[in-house]
Design a protein around this motif. Structure first.
Motif, short mmCIF file in Angstrom:
data_model
loop_
_atom_site.label_atom_id
_atom_site.label_comp_id
_atom_site.label_asym_id
_atom_site.label_seq_id
_atom_site.Cartn_x
_atom_site.Cartn_y
_atom_site.Cartn_z
N ASP A 14 -0.30 4.04 -7.88
CA ASP A 14 0.70 3.02 -7.57
C ASP A 14 0.52 1.71 -8.33
O ASP A 14 1.00 0.67 -7.91
N HIS A 39 -5.40 6.32 -6.75
CA HIS A 39 -5.40 7.02 -5.46
C HIS A 39 -5.27 8.53 -5.67
O HIS A 39 -4.25 9.01 -6.20
N ARG A 102 0.10 15.09 0.04
CA ARG A 102 0.95 13.94 -0.26
C ARG A 102 2.39 14.38 -0.46
O ARG A 102 3.33 13.74 0.01
N ARG A 105 4.04 15.19 2.78
CA ARG A 105 4.31 13.96 3.50
C ARG A 105 5.49 13.21 2.88
O ARG A 105 6.35 12.69 3.60
N ARG A 135 3.88 5.72 -0.55
CA ARG A 135 4.74 4.70 0.06
C ARG A 135 5.14 3.58 -0.90
O ARG A 135 6.28 3.11 -0.83
N GLN A 152 7.76 -5.77 0.35
CA GLN A 152 7.16 -6.17 1.63
C GLN A 152 8.10 -5.83 2.79
O GLN A 152 7.66 -5.34 3.83
N PHE A 155 8.13 -2.21 3.59
CA PHE A 155 7.00 -1.82 4.43
C PHE A 155 7.25 -2.27 5.87
O PHE A 155 7.06 -1.50 6.80
N LYS A 169 -0.62 10.34 6.97
CA LYS A 169 -1.12 11.23 5.93
C LYS A 169 -2.10 12.21 6.55
O LYS A 169 -2.96 11.82 7.33
P1 AMP Z 1 0.12 5.68 0.72
O1 AMP Z 1 -1.19 6.11 0.10
O2 AMP Z 1 1.28 6.44 0.21
O3 AMP Z 1 0.03 5.65 2.23
O4 AMP Z 1 0.34 4.17 0.26
C1 AMP Z 1 -0.71 3.24 0.47
C2 AMP Z 1 -0.53 2.09 -0.51
O5 AMP Z 1 0.61 1.35 -0.15
C3 AMP Z 1 -1.67 1.10 -0.49
O6 AMP Z 1 -2.71 1.46 -1.37
C4 AMP Z 1 -1.01 -0.17 -0.96
O7 AMP Z 1 -0.97 -0.19 -2.38
C5 AMP Z 1 0.43 -0.01 -0.48
N1 AMP Z 1 0.73 -0.78 0.74
C6 AMP Z 1 0.35 -0.49 2.02
N2 AMP Z 1 0.85 -1.40 2.88
C7 AMP Z 1 1.55 -2.29 2.13
C8 AMP Z 1 2.32 -3.47 2.43
N3 AMP Z 1 2.48 -3.91 3.67
N4 AMP Z 1 2.89 -4.10 1.38
C9 AMP Z 1 2.78 -3.66 0.11
N5 AMP Z 1 2.07 -2.57 -0.22
C10 AMP Z 1 1.46 -1.88 0.76
#
Ligand code: AMP
Ligand code: FE
Ligand code: FE
Ligand code: ZN
Length: 289
Positions: A14, A39, A102, A105, A135, A152, A155, A169
């Motif tokens: 990401d 990741h 992933r 999900r 995400r 933001q 989220f 996840k």
């Molecule tokens: P995932 O692994 O798909 O669950 O995504 C997790 C990633 O989403 C984290 O490593 C962050 O980079 C990003 N993330 C999580 N929460 C937020 C948030 N509130 N605002 C922006 N990025 C976020």
């Protein structure tokens, strides 16, 4: 002042910079060593290593696994992941499982968004080998579709835990991840302990549980850690004879509050000596660098 950064994301997961761009930027920022830690994937490593050839910079092969412990998400960094052979194969097999989970999900989140009437297209989230979609990619898509004004907000309204399109996840347990990473000869680091949603007591319990399984280091220095937290984590490393690690967790140039490689939000100081200690530990164990 020479700098190091042992926690960096690229477009393989990401981040918004390609592995090449990260290496270029590191070279311009007096950084002597960076770990690429996407990741759940190592697909950005070859490009970074290729780019670094002939330059005065060391690339440490890494990745960041999302694991779970007592329903909280725990990130585990692997540094010096294997380059070849059986150990690399074991890691790739484990990462394939991560990618598969992933992907499933992502399909569930996609369905939730479609059911909410959002015109999002399944083909934007089709599985691509080695690319960790998650995400943050959904957040960008919701912004580009005009559903929300910022990532933001995406989220806040849709993607954070418990929100309309959130799907947990299904990950490996922290214990199993540490065991796998240790068995393949990676240096195992508990990432950004201050970002774990748990009590100080629970953090200690987690650390005590995974030390015998192969935990090597704590990510003491991180963009989100306060000075007090850094001191607390240094104390823990002394108490448990753990090594220190540190990185910015750089994701992009302009988001995340003006983050910079090796400097975080400006006040991050990662002592380059921690890299020497991590390397010495590997040499003492007969592990490759
Ligand atoms: P995932 O692994 O798909 O669950 O995504 C997790 C990633 O989403 C984290 O490593 C962050 O980079 C990003 N993330 C999580 N929460 C937020 C948030 N509130 N605002 C922006 N990025 C976020
Ligand atoms: Fe991330
Ligand atoms: Fe993380
Ligand atoms: Zn990270």
């Amino acid at each position: 002042m020479t700098k190091i950064d042992l926690h960096v994301h690229t477009t393989a997961s990401d981040g918004t910079c390609t592995p090449q761009e990260i290496v270029m930027q590191a070279l311009q920022s007096d950084i002597i060593a960076i770990a690429i830690t996407d990741h759940d994937t190592i697909s950005g490593l070859a490009e970074a290593e290729e780019m670094a050839k002939g330059h005065d910079i060391e690339i440490i092969r890494g990745c960041e696994l999302s694991t779970s412990n007592n329903n909280s998400e725990i990130h585990v960094l692997a540094l010096w992941v294997p380059r070849e052979g059986e150990h690399l194969k074991s890691l790739e097999d484990a990462l394939d499982i991560f990618q598969d989970r992933r992907h499933k999900r992502n399909l569930s989140m996609l369905n939730k968004l479609i059911n909410l009437g959002i015109p999002i297209k399944p083909e934007d989230f089709s599985q691509q080998k080695g690319l960790s979609l998650g995400r943050p990619h959904f957040a960008k898509k919701l912004v580009s579709l005009g559903v929300v004004n910022s990532e933001q907000e995406a989220f806040r309204q849709y993607l954070s835990v418990g929100k309309k399109a959130y799907v947990p996840k299904d990950t490996l347990s922290t214990e199993d991840a540490v065991k796998i990473l240790s068995s393949i000869g990676a240096t195992v680091v508990l990432a950004h302990p201050a970002l774990i949603h748990c009590t100080p007591r629970e953090l200690i319990e987690l650390i005590e549980k995974i030390i015998p399984l192969g935990l090597d280091a704590l990510e003491v220095y991180h963009s989100a850690h306060t000075d007090a937290e850094v001191r607390e984590f240094v104390d823990i490393t002394h108490r448990y004879k753990l090594l220190e690690s540190g990185g910015s967790d750089f994701h992009c140039l302009d988001g995340h509050g003006g983050m910079q490689l090796g400097k975080g939000k400006g006040n991050l100081r990662i002592p380059p000596s921690i890299l020497d200690a991590l390397k010495k530990n590997r040499m003492d164990k007969g592990l490759p660098l």
